[in-house]
Write a protein that holds these residues in place. Structure first.
Motif, PDB file in Angstrom:
ATOM      1  N   GLU A  64       0.836  -1.197   0.000  1.00 24.67           N
ATOM      2  CA  GLU A  64       0.000   0.000   0.000  1.00 24.67           C
ATOM      3  C   GLU A  64       0.874   1.252   0.000  1.00 24.67           C
ATOM      4  O   GLU A  64       1.835   1.339   0.740  1.00 24.67           O
ATOM      5  N   ARG A  65       0.507   2.209  -0.816  1.00 25.88           N
ATOM      6  CA  ARG A  65       1.309   3.423  -0.937  1.00 25.88           C
ATOM      7  C   ARG A  65       0.834   4.532  -0.001  1.00 25.88           C
ATOM      8  O   ARG A  65       1.629   5.357   0.432  1.00 25.88           O
ATOM      9  N   SER A  66      -0.443   4.574   0.314  1.00 26.29           N
ATOM     10  CA  SER A  66      -0.959   5.665   1.150  1.00 26.29           C
ATOM     11  C   SER A  66      -1.071   5.235   2.608  1.00 26.29           C
ATOM     12  O   SER A  66      -1.314   4.062   2.915  1.00 26.29           O
ATOM     13  N   TRP A  67      -0.904   6.204   3.503  1.00 24.61           N
ATOM     14  CA  TRP A  67      -1.045   5.918   4.931  1.00 24.61           C
ATOM     15  C   TRP A  67      -2.485   5.577   5.272  1.00 24.61           C
ATOM     16  O   TRP A  67      -2.731   4.752   6.153  1.00 24.61           O
TER      17      TRP A  67
END
Length: 110
Positions: A64-67
């Protein structure tokens, strides 16, 4: 291999939804007798299960790239366990073509 994993995680998801629904109809989660909840093997199984969830989550956090996505999947995994894990895997498995390599599934996309 991708088709096998799609079938496998579909079976995991369906079976977990069925057994969780069945167990919920038998008794509420908060009604676990103290003799069960305090049993050493129950506690050991919970530790084993949650360490496995967090181990799987390490890969999810990498993918996953987003927090927001990372936090959402962490909460989903900790609250729903294998149900959330199977959903995550099915999402990943249907994002790649059926003839994809394992690297395409496991590694983060650019």
């Amino acid at each position: 291999m991708i088709w096998f994993l799609r079938v496998f995680f579909t079976i995991v998801l369906v079976s977990m939804l069925c057994v969780t629904s069945w167990a919920s109809m038998q008794c509420p989660l908060w009604d676990i007798p103290g003799s069960v909840g305090g049993h050493p093997w129950f506690i050991a199984t919970l530790f084993d299960t949650y360490w496995a969830f967090l181990t799987f989550y390490c890969w999810v956090a990498y993918k996953e790239r987003s927090w927001l996505g990372r936090i959402g999947w962490l909460l989903g995994t900790l609250l729903l366990g294998n149900i959330a894990m199977a959903v995550y895997m099915l999402i990943q498995l249907f994002r790649v073509p059926a003839n994809a390599r394992m690297e395409d599934l496991l590694l983060r996309r650019p």
